[in-house]
Scaffold this active site. Structure first.
Site, PDB file in Angstrom:
ATOM      1  N   GLU A   1      39.193  32.124  43.974  1.00 35.10           N
ATOM      2  CA  GLU A   1      38.169  31.142  44.347  1.00 35.10           C
ATOM      3  C   GLU A   1      38.043  31.047  45.870  1.00 35.10           C
ATOM      4  O   GLU A   1      36.968  30.854  46.421  1.00 35.10           O
ATOM      5  CB  GLU A   1      38.552  29.760  43.783  1.00 35.10           C
TER       6      GLU A   1
ATOM      7  N   ARG B   1      31.764  26.848  40.763  1.00 40.39           N
ATOM      8  CA  ARG B   1      32.324  27.312  42.048  1.00 40.39           C
ATOM      9  C   ARG B   1      31.485  28.442  42.650  1.00 40.39           C
ATOM     10  O   ARG B   1      32.004  29.350  43.281  1.00 40.39           O
ATOM     11  CB  ARG B   1      33.772  27.781  41.886  1.00 40.39           C
TER      12      ARG B   1
ATOM     13  N   SER C   1      42.844  25.054  44.529  1.00 40.82           N
ATOM     14  CA  SER C   1      42.971  26.115  43.502  1.00 40.82           C
ATOM     15  C   SER C   1      42.685  27.463  44.155  1.00 40.82           C
ATOM     16  O   SER C   1      41.640  27.642  44.775  1.00 40.82           O
ATOM     17  CB  SER C   1      41.950  25.914  42.380  1.00 40.82           C
TER      18      SER C   1
END
Ligand code: FAD
Ligand code: EPU
Length: 342
Positions: free
Chosen positions: A338, A168, A242
């Site tokens: 995130e 990520r 997420s």
């Protein structure tokens, strides 16, 4: 280019947060960008870090109005630009929708992105956080990208090494944040598929589907079934997937945690570290299904924070801070967001 003022972004971010942009414009071709950035006003906005590139708005949380310019990327076009014995090279405009690109690859039997079906957002944002799901990340199929440099006012190419992809992460997420506008991405796809069914959930779903002959189409369908069963559809409930990353800790720390929490979910990475399931940590702290006003923690997947209608960005952000604190107090593990906070 037509620059509008005081534009609502409510329908341009999947959290559905009602903030306004002071200035807003859409661009659908890369060649327009140099002229747009010639003016003194643009120079000032850029110097003050007040230019934001927007794709599908599916990985952003707006906590306040944007006191600058929002540039919505709508560059389209998908073309095959080359091939060799084993691969095809497909160049896609940054404003193309990611999932539609996956469908295009499935139709043409270009393999490599089938595990990434149904991820919302644009092609241009896909390298930003090296999107990933079910054992595949875009770095596995990435060839190169083209971007407009807002500082130098010129176009540059990045190959895979330049992008510094990680979990990520990429060079664009932190070091070069708001420095480049990605205008196209070229993918290197396989003519002969190399199936990745390393995720237990995918294997199980393929079994439930009674798939006898594995194909990229079957894998994509399995992934879509799994995703639809546990992730909220942003058209119905605001969210950005997420909200936190899965944290990585060393083996010793993991073994210590296992003593007190025998059910702790984690798996070993190539570098020996353990990746913990943040969803499990959050659920254990009692957050799953929690709701305060219109901000909540999704009942089927606690890694996903949701807006049930009229939550504002700060309410979602404050909930994320509370979750971070309780996970740290309970497990001594620091969660990292995130989603891009603006
Ligand atoms: P945006 O939200 O518009 O932008 C994200 C960031 O990229 C911002 O910082 C923005 O400024 C920057 N940016 C956007 N376009 C450009 C550009 N052209 N040039 C430079 N910078 C740019 N992600 C995963 O990795 N895996 C998943 O499985 C996954 N599942 C999801 C499920 C749901 C239901 C949702 C809502 C989100 C999910 N996400 C997932 C997150 C999201 O889909 C991805 O991060 C996606 O790549 C974001 O694309 P976007 O176009 O919406 O980006
Ligand atoms: N779990 C729980 N409770 C929950 C949620 C998860 O206990 O409420 C545990 C379960 O043990 C489960 C494990 O967590 O087996 C993993 O859950 P899941 O397979 O749903 O995946 P995830 O780790 O929560 C990650 C990505 C997703 C990606 C999926 C599939 C991150 C931050 N998230 O989620 O990406 O789609 O794996 O690969 O890495 C995104 O980035 O937005 C995103 C959705």
């Amino acid at each position: 280019m037509n620059i509008q003022q005081d534009v609502s972004l409510k329908h341009l971010n999947t959290f559905g947060i009602d903030v306004h942009a002071k200035y807003f414009t859409v661009f659908d071709t890369a060649v327009d960008l140099p002229a747009l950035f010639e003016s003194d006003t643009m120079e000032i906005l850029q110097a003050r870090d007040k230019i934001i590139v927007l794709g599908g708005g599916s990985n952003m949380l707006f906590t306040k109005n944007v006191d600058g310019l929002v540039l919505k990327n709508e560059i389209t076009g998908i073309e095959k630009i080359g091939e060799d014995a084993a691969h095809v090279y497909i160049k896609a405009g940054a404003g193309e929708n990611w999932h539609l690109f996956v469908l295009y690859c499935l139709e043409n039997n270009y393999a490599g992105v089938e595990n990434l079906a149904l991820i919302p957002g644009s092609i241009g944002a896909s390298p930003m956080q090296n999107i990933g799901a079910y054992g595949v990340e875009i770095k596995d199929v990435f060839h190169s990208l083209e971007a407009f440099d807002l500082k130098e006012k010129c176009f540059v190419s990045f190959n895979k090494m330049d992008c510094a992809f990680g979990y990520r992460e990429s060079i664009f997420k932190k070091r070069y944040k708001n420095v480049f506008i990605i205008t196209s991405v070229t993918f290197k796809l396989n003519k002969t598929p190399v199936f990745n069914v390393s995720y237990g959930a995918v294997t199980q779903e393929l079994t439930d589907m009674n798939v006898a002959d594995l194909s990229i189409q079957a894998i994509a369908q399995a992934v879509m079934n799994i995703r639809s069963s546990k992730l909220p559809d942003p058209k119905l409930i605001g969210n950005a997937g997420s909200f936190f990353k899965n944290p990585e800790i060393d083996l010793r720390s993991f073994e210590k945690l296992q003593v007190n929490f025998p059910g702790i979910a984690g798996y070993k990475l190539d570098d020996g570290k353990i990746k913990l399931a943040a969803g499990w940590l959050i659920e254990q702290c009692g957050w799953k299904g929690y709701r305060k006003g219109d901000a909540g923690c999704f009942a089927k997947q606690s890694l996903v924070l949701v807006n049930y209608g009229n939550a504002n960005g700060m309410e979602i952000y404050d909930l994320s801070s509370e979750i971070i604190q309780t996970v740290f107090d309970t497990f001594g593990v620091q969660l990292e967001r995130e989603v891009n906070i603006l």
